[in-house]
Design a protein around this motif. Structure first.
Motif, PDB file in Angstrom:
ATOM      1  N   THR A  87       0.823  -1.204   0.000  1.00 21.16           N
ATOM      2  CA  THR A  87       0.000   0.000   0.000  1.00 21.16           C
ATOM      3  C   THR A  87       0.860   1.258   0.000  1.00 21.16           C
ATOM      4  O   THR A  87       0.616   2.209  -0.759  1.00 21.16           O
ATOM      5  CB  THR A  87      -0.928   0.021   1.226  1.00 21.16           C
ATOM      6  N   GLY A  88       1.878   1.284   0.848  1.00 18.43           N
ATOM      7  CA  GLY A  88       2.772   2.437   0.909  1.00 18.43           C
ATOM      8  C   GLY A  88       3.524   2.662  -0.389  1.00 18.43           C
ATOM      9  O   GLY A  88       3.651   3.796  -0.864  1.00 18.43           O
ATOM     10  N   LEU A  89       4.021   1.580  -0.988  1.00 19.58           N
ATOM     11  CA  LEU A  89       4.747   1.694  -2.259  1.00 19.58           C
ATOM     12  C   LEU A  89       3.844   2.216  -3.373  1.00 19.58           C
ATOM     13  O   LEU A  89       4.274   3.019  -4.206  1.00 19.58           O
ATOM     14  CB  LEU A  89       5.328   0.335  -2.654  1.00 19.58           C
ATOM     15  N   ALA A  90       2.595   1.756  -3.397  1.00 23.51           N
ATOM     16  CA  ALA A  90       1.657   2.227  -4.421  1.00 23.51           C
ATOM     17  C   ALA A  90       1.466   3.729  -4.323  1.00 23.51           C
ATOM     18  O   ALA A  90       1.471   4.445  -5.336  1.00 23.51           O
ATOM     19  CB  ALA A  90       0.312   1.505  -4.272  1.00 23.51           C
ATOM     20  N   SER A  91       1.309   4.246  -3.109  1.00 21.57           N
ATOM     21  CA  SER A  91       1.114   5.682  -2.909  1.00 21.57           C
ATOM     22  C   SER A  91       2.360   6.473  -3.290  1.00 21.57           C
ATOM     23  O   SER A  91       2.282   7.512  -3.966  1.00 21.57           O
ATOM     24  CB  SER A  91       0.745   5.966  -1.449  1.00 21.57           C
ATOM     25  N   ILE A  92       3.522   6.006  -2.865  1.00 21.43           N
ATOM     26  CA  ILE A  92       4.771   6.709  -3.137  1.00 21.43           C
ATOM     27  C   ILE A  92       5.066   6.761  -4.630  1.00 21.43           C
ATOM     28  O   ILE A  92       5.372   7.819  -5.199  1.00 21.43           O
ATOM     29  CB  ILE A  92       5.941   6.042  -2.386  1.00 21.43           C
ATOM     30  N   ILE A  93       4.991   5.602  -5.287  1.00 20.84           N
ATOM     31  CA  ILE A  93       5.351   5.527  -6.706  1.00 20.84           C
ATOM     32  C   ILE A  93       4.371   6.321  -7.567  1.00 20.84           C
ATOM     33  O   ILE A  93       4.781   7.085  -8.454  1.00 20.84           O
ATOM     34  CB  ILE A  93       5.413   4.049  -7.161  1.00 20.84           C
ATOM     35  N   MET A  94       3.080   6.179  -7.323  1.00 19.89           N
ATOM     36  CA  MET A  94       2.095   6.925  -8.109  1.00 19.89           C
ATOM     37  C   MET A  94       2.231   8.424  -7.882  1.00 19.89           C
ATOM     38  O   MET A  94       2.161   9.225  -8.828  1.00 19.89           O
ATOM     39  CB  MET A  94       0.680   6.466  -7.749  1.00 19.89           C
ATOM     40  N   GLY A  95       2.454   8.828  -6.639  1.00 20.54           N
ATOM     41  CA  GLY A  95       2.628  10.245  -6.337  1.00 20.54           C
ATOM     42  C   GLY A  95       3.842  10.825  -7.028  1.00 20.54           C
ATOM     43  O   GLY A  95       3.792  11.939  -7.574  1.00 20.54           O
ATOM     44  N   TYR A  96       4.928  10.078  -7.053  1.00 24.75           N
ATOM     45  CA  TYR A  96       6.150  10.570  -7.689  1.00 24.75           C
ATOM     46  C   TYR A  96       5.983  10.659  -9.201  1.00 24.75           C
ATOM     47  O   TYR A  96       6.354  11.675  -9.824  1.00 24.75           O
ATOM     48  CB  TYR A  96       7.316   9.643  -7.347  1.00 24.75           C
ATOM     49  N   LEU A  97       5.434   9.620  -9.820  1.00 22.68           N
ATOM     50  CA  LEU A  97       5.292   9.610 -11.275  1.00 22.68           C
ATOM     51  C   LEU A  97       4.348  10.709 -11.760  1.00 22.68           C
ATOM     52  O   LEU A  97       4.653  11.421 -12.724  1.00 22.68           O
ATOM     53  CB  LEU A  97       4.790   8.242 -11.741  1.00 22.68           C
ATOM     54  N   VAL A  98       3.202  10.854 -11.088  1.00 23.76           N
ATOM     55  CA  VAL A  98       2.247  11.893 -11.490  1.00 23.76           C
ATOM     56  C   VAL A  98       2.828  13.283 -11.252  1.00 23.76           C
ATOM     57  O   VAL A  98       2.715  14.177 -12.105  1.00 23.76           O
ATOM     58  CB  VAL A  98       0.916  11.723 -10.718  1.00 23.76           C
ATOM     59  N   GLY A  99       3.468  13.479 -10.107  1.00 21.65           N
ATOM     60  CA  GLY A  99       4.042  14.783  -9.798  1.00 21.65           C
ATOM     61  C   GLY A  99       5.154  15.188 -10.747  1.00 21.65           C
ATOM     62  O   GLY A  99       5.256  16.361 -11.128  1.00 21.65           O
ATOM     63  N   LYS A 100       5.957  14.220 -11.158  1.00 18.90           N
ATOM     64  CA  LYS A 100       7.099  14.540 -12.019  1.00 18.90           C
ATOM     65  C   LYS A 100       6.699  14.673 -13.481  1.00 18.90           C
ATOM     66  O   LYS A 100       7.071  15.651 -14.157  1.00 18.90           O
ATOM     67  CB  LYS A 100       8.170  13.453 -11.885  1.00 18.90           C
ATOM     68  N   TYR A 101       5.932  13.722 -14.017  1.00 20.86           N
ATOM     69  CA  TYR A 101       5.689  13.675 -15.461  1.00 20.86           C
ATOM     70  C   TYR A 101       4.381  14.340 -15.891  1.00 20.86           C
ATOM     71  O   TYR A 101       4.290  14.831 -17.019  1.00 20.86           O
ATOM     72  CB  TYR A 101       5.715  12.218 -15.933  1.00 20.86           C
ATOM     73  N   LEU A 102       3.376  14.350 -15.037  1.00 21.34           N
ATOM     74  CA  LEU A 102       2.104  14.972 -15.400  1.00 21.34           C
ATOM     75  C   LEU A 102       2.001  16.405 -14.872  1.00 21.34           C
ATOM     76  O   LEU A 102       1.715  17.337 -15.622  1.00 21.34           O
ATOM     77  CB  LEU A 102       0.938  14.134 -14.868  1.00 21.34           C
ATOM     78  N   LEU A 103       2.269  16.581 -13.592  1.00 22.59           N
ATOM     79  CA  LEU A 103       2.168  17.913 -12.989  1.00 22.59           C
ATOM     80  C   LEU A 103       3.442  18.737 -13.191  1.00 22.59           C
ATOM     81  O   LEU A 103       3.412  19.958 -13.047  1.00 22.59           O
ATOM     82  CB  LEU A 103       1.862  17.787 -11.495  1.00 22.59           C
ATOM     83  N   LYS A 104       4.566  18.043 -13.474  1.00 23.32           N
ATOM     84  CA  LYS A 104       5.855  18.694 -13.745  1.00 23.32           C
ATOM     85  C   LYS A 104       6.268  19.643 -12.621  1.00 23.32           C
ATOM     86  O   LYS A 104       6.684  20.783 -12.847  1.00 23.32           O
ATOM     87  CB  LYS A 104       5.806  19.434 -15.091  1.00 23.32           C
ATOM     88  N   LEU A 105       6.175  19.162 -11.404  1.00 21.04           N
ATOM     89  CA  LEU A 105       6.622  19.936 -10.256  1.00 21.04           C
ATOM     90  C   LEU A 105       8.140  19.877 -10.140  1.00 21.04           C
ATOM     91  O   LEU A 105       8.743  18.840 -10.409  1.00 21.04           O
ATOM     92  CB  LEU A 105       6.003  19.376  -8.970  1.00 21.04           C
ATOM     93  N   PRO A 106       8.786  20.977  -9.762  1.00 18.19           N
ATOM     94  CA  PRO A 106      10.233  20.942  -9.513  1.00 18.19           C
ATOM     95  C   PRO A 106      10.551  19.903  -8.437  1.00 18.19           C
ATOM     96  O   PRO A 106       9.748  19.694  -7.513  1.00 18.19           O
ATOM     97  CB  PRO A 106      10.543  22.365  -9.025  1.00 18.19           C
ATOM     98  N   VAL A 107      11.725  19.291  -8.541  1.00 20.03           N
ATOM     99  CA  VAL A 107      12.040  18.141  -7.697  1.00 20.03           C
ATOM    100  C   VAL A 107      11.895  18.418  -6.196  1.00 20.03           C
ATOM    101  O   VAL A 107      11.248  17.634  -5.485  1.00 20.03           O
ATOM    102  CB  VAL A 107      13.458  17.609  -8.009  1.00 20.03           C
ATOM    103  N   PRO A 108      12.462  19.503  -5.648  1.00 22.26           N
ATOM    104  CA  PRO A 108      12.313  19.721  -4.198  1.00 22.26           C
ATOM    105  C   PRO A 108      10.849  19.897  -3.780  1.00 22.26           C
ATOM    106  O   PRO A 108      10.431  19.379  -2.744  1.00 22.26           O
ATOM    107  CB  PRO A 108      13.108  21.008  -3.946  1.00 22.26           C
ATOM    108  N   ILE A 109      10.080  20.628  -4.579  1.00 15.13           N
ATOM    109  CA  ILE A 109       8.666  20.814  -4.272  1.00 15.13           C
ATOM    110  C   ILE A 109       7.918  19.495  -4.437  1.00 15.13           C
ATOM    111  O   ILE A 109       7.015  19.168  -3.660  1.00 15.13           O
ATOM    112  CB  ILE A 109       8.052  21.891  -5.184  1.00 15.13           C
TER     113      ILE A 109
END
Length: 367
Positions: A294-316
């Motif tokens: 469960t934890g891995l699913a949340s972490i991985i999905m949050g990172y992928l969406v934040g980086k590639y879809l939302l394009k948030l700067p890495v520290p943010i």
């Protein structure tokens, strides 16, 4: 009261112990409470009687302080990044909830334990509070089971966030841009609160109790209420975000937050520890695995969406990931790994939305 005080004192001391950059912090109070409850059970006293009013009081203190402190960071960051943090918080909590729902579908008879592992894997004390409150209202007597699932999944939840943050930090080259810097500094300026008004603080709580008591009918005869947890949080976020008179002293709010959180965790541990630990031998390893997935699913999905879809700067992005996981140890690790406190901007923006989503997702899972 003596057992609560003892759990808090020992837990605070243990929580300060750091092992390879990782510490349990306030959550150590929960594990001390669980241990004391089990020891008392072994001596023949299998239940510890604690007033529900004391439980509610500690819960209200914790949630109201968290909401008021988080409210001041919403406007400047949302003004810069729009609705991205709302999406990020929803993805992180939603991915964990969907994974939990799948486990619930195939694991009949372990509803409370699996839902507890959801809030534990996302290291969410407010989520645990909401799960216990909603579970109690449902009449299913799931309190001990929820506490067990939370306690087992919490530790891997913390470890996964901290390790993931450190791995990303080592692999990332970043430069903080001026927009992020200005947004962060505006948050810091808003954090300078001069005083504490007890009457306005009580008003926040009373409004929260009123909001939490509103019942919204749902299809198939179900209903939805935010309860004490969600109502108080929503009241604090709205009033603190819209009116400067509800921006109170950080030092006072931190004391209220810590007293409420430690009291809440101690009570949970003492009330449900014996029966929870007794059940570890039968379902412990299974819940540990469920919590990790469960934890891995949340972490991985949050990172992928934040980086590639939302394009948030890495520290943010990393800050928002920790906020979406409601992980204070993860935030501390992120600040150290990036050698910058500016990741707190992403954390502060995602955190309140993650809290609300955790409550909504928990309500969905328990219905």
């Amino acid at each position: 009261m003596e057992l609560i005080a003892l759990s808090i004192i020992i837990g605070i001391c243990l929580g300060k112990i750091t092992f390879k950059g990782i510490k349990l912090g306030n959550s150590a109070v929960l594990f001390v409470g669980l241990s004391l409850s089990y020891l008392l059970g072994m001596l023949g006293q299998q239940t510890v009687t604690i007033s529900n009013d004391l439980f509610d009081l500690s819960l209200i203190a914790f949630i109201s302080a968290v909401g008021l402190m988080a409210s001041r960071s919403i406007k400047p960051i949302i003004r810069t990044y729009g609705l991205k943090f709302i999406v990020q918080a929803f993805i992180i909590t939603g991915a964990g909830a969907l994974t939990t729902y799948i486990f619930l579908y195939f694991s009949m008879g372990m509803e409370g334990e699996i839902i507890g592992s959801y809030v534990g894997a996302l290291t969410s004390s407010p989520g645990l509070a909401a799960a216990l409150e909603i579970g109690g209202q449902s009449g299913k007597n799931l309190d001990a089971a929820i506490g067990l699932g939370y306690a087992i999944a919490y530790v891997p939840g913390v470890l996964m966030v901290v390790l993931f943050v450190q791995i990303i930090a080592r692999r990332s080259d970043f430069e903080m841009n001026s927009v992020i810097s200005k947004a962060y500094h505006s948050v810091e300026l808003e954090k300078k609160s001069p005083s504490f008004n007890i009457l306005l603080y009580i008003f926040v709580i009373l409004l929260g109790l009123m909001i939490g008591g509103i019942t919204v009918p749902l299809p198939a005869g179900n209903s939805f209420t935010l309860g004490i947890t969600g109502g108080t949080l929503l009241s604090a976020l709205i009033l603190g975000g819209l009116n400067e008179r509800f921006i109170f002293s950080d030092s006072v709010l931190k004391v209220i937050r810590d007293l409420g959180l430690n009291g809440f965790l101690a009570i949970v541990g003492l009330k449900y520890g014996y029966h929870a630990i007794e059940a570890v031998g039968t379902v412990g390893l299974k819940l540990l695995g469920i919590g990790i997935v469960t934890g891995l699913a949340s972490i991985i999905m949050g990172y992928l969406v934040g980086k590639y879809l939302l394009k948030l700067p890495v520290p943010i992005l990393i800050g928002s990931l920790c906020g979406g996981m409601t992980s204070t140890p993860g935030l501390a690790a992120a600040i150290d790994s990036f050698e910058s406190s500016q990741v707190a901007a992403g954390y502060g923006a995602a955190y309140p939305f993650a809290l609300i989503n955790m409550i909504l997702m928990t309500q969905f899972l328990l219905n």
